[in-house]
Design an enzyme around this catalytic site. Structure first.
Site, short mmCIF file in Angstrom:
data_model
loop_
_atom_site.label_atom_id
_atom_site.label_comp_id
_atom_site.label_asym_id
_atom_site.label_seq_id
_atom_site.Cartn_x
_atom_site.Cartn_y
_atom_site.Cartn_z
N GLY B 51 -7.86 114.85 -49.92
CA GLY B 51 -7.20 115.89 -50.69
C GLY B 51 -5.85 115.34 -51.09
O GLY B 51 -5.40 114.36 -50.53
N CYS B 52 -5.23 116.01 -52.03
CA CYS B 52 -3.93 115.53 -52.48
C CYS B 52 -2.90 115.76 -51.38
O CYS B 52 -1.95 115.03 -51.22
CB CYS B 52 -3.57 116.29 -53.74
#
Lengths: 408, 144
Positions: B51-52
């Site tokens: 995920g970012c």
């Protein structure tokens, strides 16, 4: 008279909605002043017609307003000529334009581009792609993590006869520090190399005078400085823009089309294919008018005061690591981590406390990698923030720390 | 009601006692701590669900038409959410997993963590688990 953040904040309807949100994510985007919002609404309600196309009254009026906005931006950054102002979707779009058109015209296999490891991906990846496309080398100026400075001596050694452009941010979106753009531009120009400045994070926090900077290209976005989203500019010196081929093609940018050949419109229209985002450009003009009414020295001075206050308050927390050297001057952003707490966890709890900050790699993964972290928490300030907002952040961080430590 | 739905109901009840966010996150943190550890050899890019904002690692295998997963995460809240996902799917038939849509997160007030904008990897985790289940289903059919 000192800067009055409350008086200023009153121009921003977002804060009158009683959402009780402490908004400290201004480096991502700022809130919008009522003058900007009204201008957009008024334009659509009264003058909407496509620009540069009709001979009818509305189209002429819309075109006038659109070009008027271009002139406002031109004067705001002190560009010599309004044809040096290309409207884009924003900073990213502007950099991509240069990374395509400039590179297409001026680079051949074996040439090199110089950038830094502290760039936002928007000023890194387009060059990386251009390098792959044209078989160029992407060189990176070393960044010293002990004193948070770019190594200028190393930079000078990176430059050679095949260096064709230098692309550098003016202010880091993660660390909030400025880069030595004057020295870089001066040295680059002594070798006839153009410099692109990514001004996305500097534009809201310092006066930008492109003639004084002598920058060849400058990219920036309206929405980081109270303006609408989806609009920004590329400033480019006429001598470069005139020599560059079009980036995208379609309507408006065309002069003559025959079956065999097309000639292109003059600057700046050559680079504005399709219907431009004229409504947001016009509203941005209203934003500029609003900003011009503020005393920028007071405004920027207050921002510095806020940053210093935040640094002083945050650094008093025994469980924090701040990514800053307080002696340096900062522009908007302050990055930190809490001992043993993942930034995502911290932000989740801060969100419950209605404190809006940004966590993650901030689209600056090369910088994260040299800082040796996977991400940071970033608070970023605007002149409508108050010391009270910062006190709330500090209290919030104490709650975060207690919450996760009770749970250890 | 299949076993996943039954377990979802239990999780719902577990959370329903609390309406304070702190208590809900406390449950998540407990679940994260009690999650069976993932062998470090699986904490490689091959098993990474990025995920970012936070990262998860996922390892899945099937035994007799049922899925067994292990996971780890760098953020404890995300890891706690992953623990709930694993609690629901582990040991369950592949086709039940493919069909289940994880509406339990709506009911326990943690749905926002699954939103695409959170970019914490949870959505991708669920998607990846379903892909594993589908892939094993296909494989089993062709093995028949």
């Amino acid at each position: 008279m000192p800067w009055d953040p409350i008086l200023f904040r009153n121009h921003f309807p977002f804060f009158s909605n009683d959402l009780d949100i402490t908004y400290l994510d201004n480096a991502a985007t700022t809130q919008k002043n009522i003058e900007t919002i009204n201008s957009l609404s008024f334009f659509y309600s009264h003058f909407n017609a496509n620009v540069h196309r009709g001979a009818h009254y509305l189209s002429i009026k819309a075109t006038e307003l659109f070009e008027d906005a271009r002139n406002k931006i031109q004067h705001f950054i002190n560009a010599k000529n309004s044809n040096e102002i290309i409207f884009t979707k924003g900073t990213t779009d502007a950099i991509n334009l240069v990374a395509f058109s400039y590179i297409e015209q001026f680079c051949k296999s074996g040439d090199n581009i110089i950038t830094t490891p502290i760039e936002h991906h928007s000023n890194f990846v387009p060059w990386q792609l251009a390098a792959k496309r044209k078989d160029l080398e992407l060189r990176v100026i070393p960044f010293n993590t002990n004193n948070y400075t770019l190594d200028l001596e190393a930079f000078k050694k990176l430059v050679d006869n095949n260096t064709k452009i230098i692309a550098i941010t003016q202010v880091s979106n993660v660390l909030g520090i400025a880069t030595p753009v004057n020295e870089i531009i001066q040295f680059a120009h002594s070798k006839n190399i153009p410099v692109l400045l990514d001004a996305a994070q500097s534009f809201p926090h310092m006066p930008i005078d492109v003639q004084q900077l002598d920058a060849d290209f400058v990219s920036l976005s309206a929405h980081k400085f109270y303006g609408p989203t989806g609009i920004g500019i590329l400033f480019g010196k006429e001598k470069w823009l005139a020599a560059m081929p079009p980036y995208q093609s379609g309507g408006e940018m065309i002069d003559q089309v025959s079956i065999d050949h097309t000639t292109f419109n003059e600057l700046p229209f050559k680079f504005e294919a399709g219907t431009p985002n004229y409504a947001d450009a016009i509203a941005w003009g209203a934003t500029i008018d609003f900003i011009n009414q503020c005393d920028k020295n007071l405004m920027f001075g207050y921002e510095e005061e806020l940053w210093n206050y935040a640094y002083q308050k945050l650094s008093s927390l025994p469980f924090i690591k701040i990514f800053a050297i307080p002696e340096q001057k900062h522009y908007g952003a302050l990055s930190f981590l809490l001992d043993g707490i993942h930034p995502y966890d911290a932000a989740t709890v801060l969100d419950e406390l209605k404190i809006a900050v940004r966590v993650g790699h901030h689209c600056a993964q090369p910088l994260m990698s040299i800082l040796g972290v996977s991400g940071t928490i970033r608070a970023s300030f605007a002149p409508y923030n108050t010391k009270d907002d910062i006190d709330k952040l500090v209290e919030g961080l104490k709650t975060v720390y207690k919450f996760f430590n009770k749970n250890k | 009601m299949n076993n996943i739905e039954l377990k979802a109901k239990q999780i719902e009840e577990e959370f329903s006692i609390f309406d304070d966010w702190m208590d809900r996150y406390n449950i998540l943190i407990d679940k994260a701590k009690n999650l069976e550890p993932l062998d470090p050899k699986y904490k490689t890019p091959q098993y990474l669900i990025s995920g970012c904002q936070s990262q998860l690692w996922l390892f899945c295998e099937q035994k007799n038409g049922r899925l067994f997963c292990k996971a780890d995460g760098d953020a404890i809240i995300t890891k706690g959410m992953a623990a709930i996902v694993l609690e629901l799917v582990n040991g369950e038939p592949l086709d039940d997993i493919v069909k289940y849509n994880f509406e339990v997160f709506d009911k326990i007030g943690l749905h926002s963590h699954l939103s695409p904008t959170r970019s914490n990897g949870l959505r991708s985790l669920i998607k990846q688990i379903k892909l594993y289940a589908e892939a094993y289903l296909l494989k089993n059919k062709s093995d028949d």
